[in-house]
Design an enzyme around this catalytic site. Structure first.
Site, PDB file in Angstrom:
ATOM      1  N   ASP A 141      39.002  43.158  45.886  1.00 41.58           N
ATOM      2  CA  ASP A 141      39.943  42.109  45.503  1.00 41.58           C
ATOM      3  C   ASP A 141      40.263  42.286  44.017  1.00 41.58           C
ATOM      4  O   ASP A 141      39.802  43.245  43.392  1.00 41.58           O
ATOM      5  CB  ASP A 141      39.390  40.710  45.842  1.00 41.58           C
ATOM      6  CG  ASP A 141      38.272  40.266  44.921  1.00 41.58           C
ATOM      7  OD1 ASP A 141      37.610  41.137  44.317  1.00 41.58           O
ATOM      8  OD2 ASP A 141      38.044  39.054  44.798  1.00 41.58           O
ATOM      9  N   SER A 181      40.855  36.147  40.716  1.00 40.49           N
ATOM     10  CA  SER A 181      40.213  36.853  41.825  1.00 40.49           C
ATOM     11  C   SER A 181      41.229  37.417  42.820  1.00 40.49           C
ATOM     12  O   SER A 181      42.020  38.275  42.473  1.00 40.49           O
ATOM     13  CB  SER A 181      39.212  35.894  42.475  1.00 40.49           C
ATOM     14  OG  SER A 181      38.524  36.510  43.505  1.00 40.49           O
ATOM     15  N   ASP A 207      39.439  40.965  41.121  1.00 39.46           N
ATOM     16  CA  ASP A 207      38.443  41.023  40.056  1.00 39.46           C
ATOM     17  C   ASP A 207      37.224  41.854  40.447  1.00 39.46           C
ATOM     18  O   ASP A 207      36.282  41.973  39.673  1.00 39.46           O
ATOM     19  CB  ASP A 207      38.025  39.612  39.592  1.00 39.46           C
ATOM     20  CG  ASP A 207      37.373  38.799  40.698  1.00 39.46           C
ATOM     21  OD1 ASP A 207      37.550  39.158  41.870  1.00 39.46           O
ATOM     22  OD2 ASP A 207      36.700  37.800  40.393  1.00 39.46           O
ATOM     23  N   ASP A 224      34.783  41.586  42.699  1.00 39.55           N
ATOM     24  CA  ASP A 224      33.478  41.115  43.178  1.00 39.55           C
ATOM     25  C   ASP A 224      33.367  41.253  44.692  1.00 39.55           C
ATOM     26  O   ASP A 224      32.281  41.412  45.232  1.00 39.55           O
ATOM     27  CB  ASP A 224      33.155  39.684  42.705  1.00 39.55           C
ATOM     28  CG  ASP A 224      34.185  38.665  43.126  1.00 39.55           C
ATOM     29  OD1 ASP A 224      35.224  39.053  43.692  1.00 39.55           O
ATOM     30  OD2 ASP A 224      33.954  37.471  42.877  1.00 39.55           O
TER      31      ASP A 224
END
Ligand code: MG
Length: 444
Positions: A234, A95, A236, A238
Site C-alpha cells: 500500500d 496509507s 506507506d 506497512d
C-alpha cells in the site's frame, strides 16, 4: 470523544487536515512527547510538502528538535525511532487511501502507534500550547540514510546464508515502496521486475490499496514473466500482499498466516504468543496452536496490537489486512520485512506449497446502515442474544461469538454509519448462513 484522532492518527482531505490544523496538532504532539528529538517522514502525496512544512513549524516552535527523514515508508520511519533514540515520530501519509486524502500517523518513543484514546490527550493540549523562547526553538536537520539503515537491518535478520535467486515482480503502486523495495530485493540477490515503480502522489498506476482488483496488472505480470512470486504494497508500505507462481492472489489474512508459519517454524528458543485482532482469520489461531503458541486478541487497529505487545511480548503480531509486526525489527507493521521473509521462504519451496499449510476458511461480510444511536442498539441486541443463549463471546471490539470451527463478529464502524457483520466458517454456505442469521438478530 476525540475530535481529530481516529483508530490510527488524524486523517482528512486537504480542506479538513489543512496547514493550520496540522501546525496546531504538531505543536500538541511535540508537547505530548515532551519534545527532545522527533522524527518526521512523509509519503509522496501532493499535499505532503505543505503539511510537512506545517509539522516542522509546529514541532520546532514548541522547542522540539526535528529530524527530517524525507520521503520514506512508514515502517522505515518507525524503525528509525529506536536507532536515532527519538521521543516520537510523525509520518505524513494516508496509507492506502485515495490521493486527495492525507493523515498524520503518530508513534511514540517506544515504537507504539498512538491510539484514539491517547490522541484525545494530545487534543486536550491543543489549547495549552506554550511557544518556546526565541532562542529555544528547535533545530531542524535532515537524515538521509534511513532507507539504507532499514535495508541493512532487514538483511541482518535474514542471516548470512545466501538466498536462492528467484524471479520476483514488485508492484510498488507509485508509493513509498518505490524508494526501498527494488533496492532491498536487488541486495537480497533476486531477479526483479518492477511495475508502478516511480513515486507519484496521484497514484496513476493503480489505487493505493493492494486489493485483488487493484493488482490485476501484477497478477498478469507474474504469469506472463513466469515469475516465482509477486509482491504489492500500500502507499506507506506497512501492508503487503503476495501473488503465487500461478498468479493466485494471497490476501492479507493469509500473508499473516504465512508469517506466523515462517516465524514459528524458525524459532529455536521458547515460542511466544501470537497477537492479533478479533477480526483475523481463525487460520492464524490454528497455526499458532500447531506450534504450541497461544493466541491473544485485541481490538481492531495497529495501536492496540502494539500496546498489547508491550504489555506482554509475544513472537509475532498482525492484522487481517496484511500488516505484520516482527518484534525483532520494530513494533511497526513492516511490509518490507514481511516480503523479505517470503523471499527467504521461497529458498525452501514455492509459495503455492507454503499456502497449502494454511487451514481453509471462508469469509463472508455484510454491513447494515445505522446512525450513531442505532449502532449501539444493534450491537446490544446481539450481545443480549449471546448472553441469553449462553454462547461463547467476547466484547474486545463489538461482539464476537465463537462456535466450534466458525465465528461471527458484529461491530459498529468507528468512522462510517454502518454496523459490520463478518463471519468465518469451514464452508462458504455456513459462513453465509451465519451472516444472514446475525443480520436478522441485529435488526430485530
Ligand atoms: Mg498502510
Amino acid at each position: 470523544m476525540s475530535k481529530f484522532f481516529g483508530t490510527n492518527g488524524v486523517r482528512g482531505k486537504f480542506n479538513e487536515l489543512d496547514p493550520e490544523l496540522t501546525l496546531k496538532l504538531a505543536q500538541a504532539i511535540g508537547t505530548y512527547f515532551k519534545c527532545g528529538k522527533i522524527l518526521l517522514a512523509r509519503d509522496c502525496r501532493l499535499t505532503g510538502p505543505v503539511l510537512h512544512a506545517s509539522v516542522i513549524a509546529g514541532l520546532a516552535s514548541v522547542g522540539c528538535e526535528v529530524i527530517d527523514l524525507g520521503i520514506v515508508s512508514a515502517p522505515t520511519a518507525e524503525f528509525m525511532i529506536e536507532k536515532l533514540k527519538a521521543n516520537g515520530c510523525i509520518i505524513i501519509t494516508a496509507s492506502h487511501n485515495p490521493p486527495e486524502w492525507n493523515a498524520l500517523k503518530v508513534v511514540d518513543g517506544a515504537g507504539i502507534a498512538i491510539s484514539k484514546e491517547r490522541g484525545e490527550e494530545i487534543e486536550k493540549l491543543m489549547d495549552k500550547i506554550k511557544l518556546a523562547e526565541w532562542n529555544k526553538v528547535g533545530k531542524i536537520s535532515k537524515y538521509e540514510l534511513a532507507v539504507q539503515d532499514h535495508i541493512d537491518a532487514i538483511k541482518k535478520q535474514l542471516g548470512s546464508k545466501p538466498l536462492t535467486k528467484k524471479k520476483i515482480v514488485l508492484d510498488c503502486g507509485n508509493g513509498t515502496a518505490c524508494g526501498i523495495a527494488p533496492k532491498l530485493f536487488n541486495e537480497l540477490g533476486m531477479e526483479i521486475l518492477t511495475i508502478n515503480s516511480h513515486m507519484d502522489g496521484r497514484f496513476p498506476g493503480r489505487p493505493s490499496e493492494p486489493t485483488q482488483v487493484n493488482v490485476k496488472e501484477l497478477i498478469t505480470a507474474v504469469k506472463v514473466s513466469n515469475a516465482d512470486a509477486g509482491i504489492a504494497w500500500d502507499g506507506d508500505g506497512d501492508r503487503v500482499i503476495f501473488v503465487d507462481e500461478f498468479g493466485n492472489y494471497v490476501i492479507g489474512d493469509k500473508v499473516f498466516a504465512l508469517s506466523i508459519i515462517w516465524k514459528l517454524y524458525n524459532t529455536k528458543e521458547k515460542i511466544g504468543d501470537v497477537i492479533t485482532t478479533v477480526a483475523t482469520s481463525k487460520a492464524a489461531e490454528d497455526i499458532a496452536k500447531k506450534y504450541g503458541a497461544k493466541t491473544r486478541f485485541t481490538a481492531i487497529g495497529a495501536p492496540y496490537l502494539c500496546e498489547e505487545f508491550v504489555k506482554k511480548p509475544g513472537s509475532i503480531a498482525g492484522e487481517e489486512v496484511g500488516g505484520v509486526i516482527w518484534p525483532e525489527l520494530s513494533l511497526a507493521k513492516d511490509g518490507f520485512f514481511t516480503a523479505a521473509k517470503m523471499v527467504e521462504a521461497l529458498s525452501q519451496k514455492p509459495l503455492s506449497e507454503w499456502l497449502k499449510q494454511i487451514p481453509v476458511y471462508y469469509n463472508v461480510k455484510t454491513k447494515i446502515d445505522a446512525s450513531e444511536k442505532t449502532k449501539k442498539e444493534i450491537v446490544a441486541r446481539v450481545l443480549n442474544h449471546a448472553k441469553k443463549n449462553k454462547l461463547k463471546f467476547n466484547q474486545i471490539d463489538g461482539v464476537r461469538i465463537d462456535f466450534e470451527d466458525s465465528w461471527v463478529i458484529v461491530r459498529a464502524s468507528g468512522t462510517e454509519n454502518y454496523v459490520r457483520i463478518f463471519a468465518e466458517a469451514k464452508s462458504e454456505k455456513k459462513a453465509k448462513d451465519l451472516v444472514e442469521e446475525y443480520k436478522r438478530i441485529a435488526v430485530n
